[in-house]
Design a protein around this motif. Structure first.
Motif, mmCIF file in Angstrom:
data_model
loop_
_atom_site.group_PDB
_atom_site.id
_atom_site.type_symbol
_atom_site.label_atom_id
_atom_site.label_comp_id
_atom_site.label_asym_id
_atom_site.label_seq_id
_atom_site.Cartn_x
_atom_site.Cartn_y
_atom_site.Cartn_z
ATOM 1 N N ARG A 17 -33.460 -51.132 21.163
ATOM 2 C CA ARG A 17 -32.748 -49.983 20.501
ATOM 3 C C ARG A 17 -31.600 -49.761 21.353
ATOM 4 O O ARG A 17 -31.588 -49.576 22.684
ATOM 5 C CB ARG A 17 -33.789 -48.714 20.278
ATOM 6 C CG ARG A 17 -32.808 -47.485 19.808
ATOM 7 C CD ARG A 17 -33.668 -46.470 19.483
ATOM 8 N NE ARG A 17 -33.073 -45.078 18.994
ATOM 9 C CZ ARG A 17 -33.567 -43.999 18.387
ATOM 10 N NH1 ARG A 17 -34.889 -44.085 18.295
ATOM 11 N NH2 ARG A 17 -32.621 -43.241 18.047
ATOM 12 N N MET A 18 -30.344 -49.557 20.823
ATOM 13 C CA MET A 18 -29.087 -49.289 21.545
ATOM 14 C C MET A 18 -29.130 -47.531 21.798
ATOM 15 O O MET A 18 -28.676 -46.876 20.961
ATOM 16 C CB MET A 18 -28.076 -49.635 21.153
ATOM 17 C CG MET A 18 -26.611 -49.665 21.679
ATOM 18 S SD MET A 18 -25.206 -50.074 20.896
ATOM 19 C CE MET A 18 -25.498 -51.840 20.602
ATOM 20 N N GLY A 19 -29.396 -47.202 22.806
ATOM 21 C CA GLY A 19 -29.351 -45.660 23.393
ATOM 22 C C GLY A 19 -30.788 -45.042 22.642
ATOM 23 O O GLY A 19 -31.421 -45.700 22.132
ATOM 24 N N MET A 20 -30.759 -43.903 22.974
ATOM 25 C CA MET A 20 -32.098 -43.090 22.654
ATOM 26 C C MET A 20 -31.847 -41.728 21.733
ATOM 27 O O MET A 20 -32.495 -40.986 21.377
ATOM 28 C CB MET A 20 -32.764 -42.546 23.773
ATOM 29 C CG MET A 20 -33.276 -43.976 24.637
ATOM 30 S SD MET A 20 -34.409 -44.814 23.545
ATOM 31 C CE MET A 20 -35.811 -43.619 23.505
ATOM 32 N N SER A 21 -30.455 -41.363 21.401
ATOM 33 C CA SER A 21 -30.162 -40.445 20.756
ATOM 34 C C SER A 21 -30.638 -40.372 19.012
ATOM 35 O O SER A 21 -30.110 -41.619 18.519
ATOM 36 C CB SER A 21 -28.776 -39.879 20.860
ATOM 37 O OG SER A 21 -28.359 -38.957 20.017
ATOM 38 N N VAL A 54 -27.926 -41.351 16.815
ATOM 39 C CA VAL A 54 -27.216 -42.727 17.093
ATOM 40 C C VAL A 54 -28.345 -43.894 16.866
ATOM 41 O O VAL A 54 -28.609 -44.329 17.834
ATOM 42 C CB VAL A 54 -26.173 -43.119 17.872
ATOM 43 C CG1 VAL A 54 -25.322 -44.362 17.894
ATOM 44 C CG2 VAL A 54 -25.083 -42.025 17.885
ATOM 45 N N PRO A 55 -29.065 -43.956 15.755
ATOM 46 C CA PRO A 55 -30.120 -44.755 15.790
ATOM 47 C C PRO A 55 -29.777 -46.201 15.606
ATOM 48 O O PRO A 55 -30.240 -46.919 14.526
ATOM 49 C CB PRO A 55 -31.105 -43.861 14.770
ATOM 50 C CG PRO A 55 -29.816 -43.700 13.705
ATOM 51 C CD PRO A 55 -28.960 -43.296 14.489
ATOM 52 N N LEU A 56 -29.481 -46.917 16.480
ATOM 53 C CA LEU A 56 -29.048 -48.265 16.186
ATOM 54 C C LEU A 56 -29.973 -49.036 16.768
ATOM 55 O O LEU A 56 -30.612 -49.319 17.684
ATOM 56 C CB LEU A 56 -27.641 -48.744 17.035
ATOM 57 C CG LEU A 56 -26.593 -47.830 16.371
ATOM 58 C CD1 LEU A 56 -25.227 -48.053 17.393
ATOM 59 C CD2 LEU A 56 -26.261 -48.122 15.080
ATOM 60 N N HIS A 57 -30.899 -50.109 15.734
ATOM 61 C CA HIS A 57 -31.721 -51.002 16.126
ATOM 62 C C HIS A 57 -30.827 -52.545 16.097
ATOM 63 O O HIS A 57 -30.434 -52.845 15.192
ATOM 64 C CB HIS A 57 -32.886 -51.027 15.287
ATOM 65 C CG HIS A 57 -33.487 -49.559 15.372
ATOM 66 N ND1 HIS A 57 -34.549 -49.427 16.184
ATOM 67 C CD2 HIS A 57 -33.557 -48.440 14.703
ATOM 68 C CE1 HIS A 57 -35.184 -48.175 16.229
ATOM 69 N NE2 HIS A 57 -34.431 -47.521 15.097
ATOM 70 N N CYS A 58 -31.373 -53.151 17.149
ATOM 71 C CA CYS A 58 -30.747 -54.293 17.466
ATOM 72 C C CYS A 58 -31.683 -55.437 17.579
ATOM 73 O O CYS A 58 -32.811 -55.403 18.075
ATOM 74 C CB CYS A 58 -29.818 -54.508 18.711
ATOM 75 S SG CYS A 58 -28.739 -53.134 18.541
ATOM 76 N N ARG A 59 -31.516 -56.658 16.776
ATOM 77 C CA ARG A 59 -32.451 -57.968 16.917
ATOM 78 C C ARG A 59 -31.637 -59.133 17.348
ATOM 79 O O ARG A 59 -30.582 -59.455 16.907
ATOM 80 C CB ARG A 59 -33.201 -58.194 15.570
ATOM 81 C CG ARG A 59 -33.917 -59.326 15.474
ATOM 82 C CD ARG A 59 -34.746 -59.265 14.012
ATOM 83 N NE ARG A 59 -35.667 -58.204 13.897
ATOM 84 C CZ ARG A 59 -36.196 -57.484 12.926
ATOM 85 N NH1 ARG A 59 -36.241 -58.419 11.807
ATOM 86 N NH2 ARG A 59 -36.872 -56.556 12.924
ATOM 87 N N PRO A 68 -33.494 -53.805 11.379
ATOM 88 C CA PRO A 68 -32.201 -53.942 12.379
ATOM 89 C C PRO A 68 -31.147 -53.509 11.786
ATOM 90 O O PRO A 68 -30.726 -54.179 10.702
ATOM 91 C CB PRO A 68 -32.213 -55.412 12.933
ATOM 92 C CG PRO A 68 -32.803 -56.276 11.995
ATOM 93 C CD PRO A 68 -34.046 -55.219 11.201
ATOM 94 N N ASP A 69 -30.026 -52.897 12.619
ATOM 95 C CA ASP A 69 -28.655 -52.574 12.125
ATOM 96 C C ASP A 69 -27.827 -53.750 12.253
ATOM 97 O O ASP A 69 -26.909 -54.366 11.574
ATOM 98 C CB ASP A 69 -28.267 -51.336 12.757
ATOM 99 C CG ASP A 69 -28.895 -49.990 12.554
ATOM 100 O OD1 ASP A 69 -28.711 -49.787 11.288
ATOM 101 O OD2 ASP A 69 -29.818 -49.676 13.201
ATOM 102 N N PHE A 70 -28.183 -54.513 13.294
ATOM 103 C CA PHE A 70 -27.379 -55.517 13.908
ATOM 104 C C PHE A 70 -28.295 -56.727 14.156
ATOM 105 O O PHE A 70 -29.575 -56.711 14.867
ATOM 106 C CB PHE A 70 -26.535 -55.383 15.093
ATOM 107 C CG PHE A 70 -25.702 -54.129 14.974
ATOM 108 C CD1 PHE A 70 -24.904 -53.805 13.837
ATOM 109 C CD2 PHE A 70 -25.829 -53.178 15.922
ATOM 110 C CE1 PHE A 70 -24.614 -52.534 13.713
ATOM 111 C CE2 PHE A 70 -25.257 -51.795 15.738
ATOM 112 C CZ PHE A 70 -24.450 -51.631 14.712
#
Length: 257
Positions: free
Chosen positions: A98-102, A105-110, A137-139
């Motif tokens: 995960r990019m960041g913890m807020s 901004v819930p961005l999950h990356c794979r 994943p978002d990206f």
């Protein structure tokens, strides 16, 4: 011409895929190529020593920037078919972070990396925050370091990046940051190449207050130096480092590292 049926660029099939490995398990898989410092930290050598910016392309369904290059969707689709054909004979590692913890901004990356390049998976795993394969994943980014040509191409609408012919780990880092910056831009904000910090200082009224700073500048002009500087502050005052790479700035002025 590839022999496989076209599938989604985000659907990755391989001979096998290892998922949800811990940092220790990833490091163990990368052990063969590790040199260990006197402090116990791993060091790895790569064949490629820098990012391949001149061989990076944006699939041409969005306007490209001044320093960017476009790729026709048809060429991207054919290259993806070729890669998917090759992946059927490759054992992969899948890393979810995960990019960041807020929660805002819930961005999950794979990330997908061939098993023999576990060092890339391990280094990237350490850059971001915990997530797992149950998260959509978002990206996604797909590495094939042994591809016969060096080529990186991405689609910001579909959220994928293919990284071919390079083993430089910075491509994984940049692939996700690039997508995140555009993700924020589409929401009315900005993705910024900037450092961020909080200075906890005593005001004229004698009270401690936190003041946020974003530090801009071209590469090599001192952002990292100033972001990490303590400015001679002594407790209870302090310099609190937040981010030294990319900041996502919302329309209403919130900044996320």
């Amino acid at each position: 011409m590839s022999t496989v049926e076209t599938i989604s660029p985000r659907t990755i099939r391989a001979r096998s895929i290892l998922k949800d490995l811990s940092g220790e398990e990833l490091r163990s898989l990368a052990r063969e190529g590790e040199k260990t410092t006197e402090y116990g930290s791993p060091v790895y050598a790569t064949r490629i020593k820098n990012r391949s910016a001149k061989k990076t392309y944006v699939v041409a369904d969005v306007p490209v920037g001044v320093m960017q290059q476009s790729m026709e969707p048809g060429r991207a689709a054919e290259k993806i078919r070729e890669v998917q054909d090759a992946l059927a004979r490759i054992d992969l590692i899948q890393v979810d972070r995960r990019m960041g913890m807020s929660p805002e901004v819930p961005l999950h990356c794979r990330l997908f990396v061939p098993k023999e390049y576990a060092r890339i998976a391990y280094m990237w795993h350490n850059m971001l925050f915990p997530s797992d394969s149950t998260q959509e994943p978002d990206f996604i980014s797909v590495y094939v370091p042994d591809w016969p040509e060096t080529l990186i191409f991405l689609d910001v609408n579909q959220g994928y990046t293919y990284i071919l012919g390079t083993d430089y780990p910075g491509e994984a880092k940049k692939s996700m940051l690039r997508q995140a910056m555009y993700w924020m831009k589409r929401r009315g904000g900005l993705g910024l190449h900037a450092g961020s910090k909080i200075l906890r200082v005593t005001g004229p009224d004698g009270k401690l207050r936190d003041v946020g700073f974003l530090l801009f500048g071209l590469s090599g002009t001192g952002k990292t130096t100033l972001t990490l500087h303590d400015h001679g502050l002594q407790p209870p005052e302090a310099a609190i480092i937040k981010q030294d790479d990319v900041v996502l700035l919302t329309r209403d002025g919130q900044a996320f590292g």
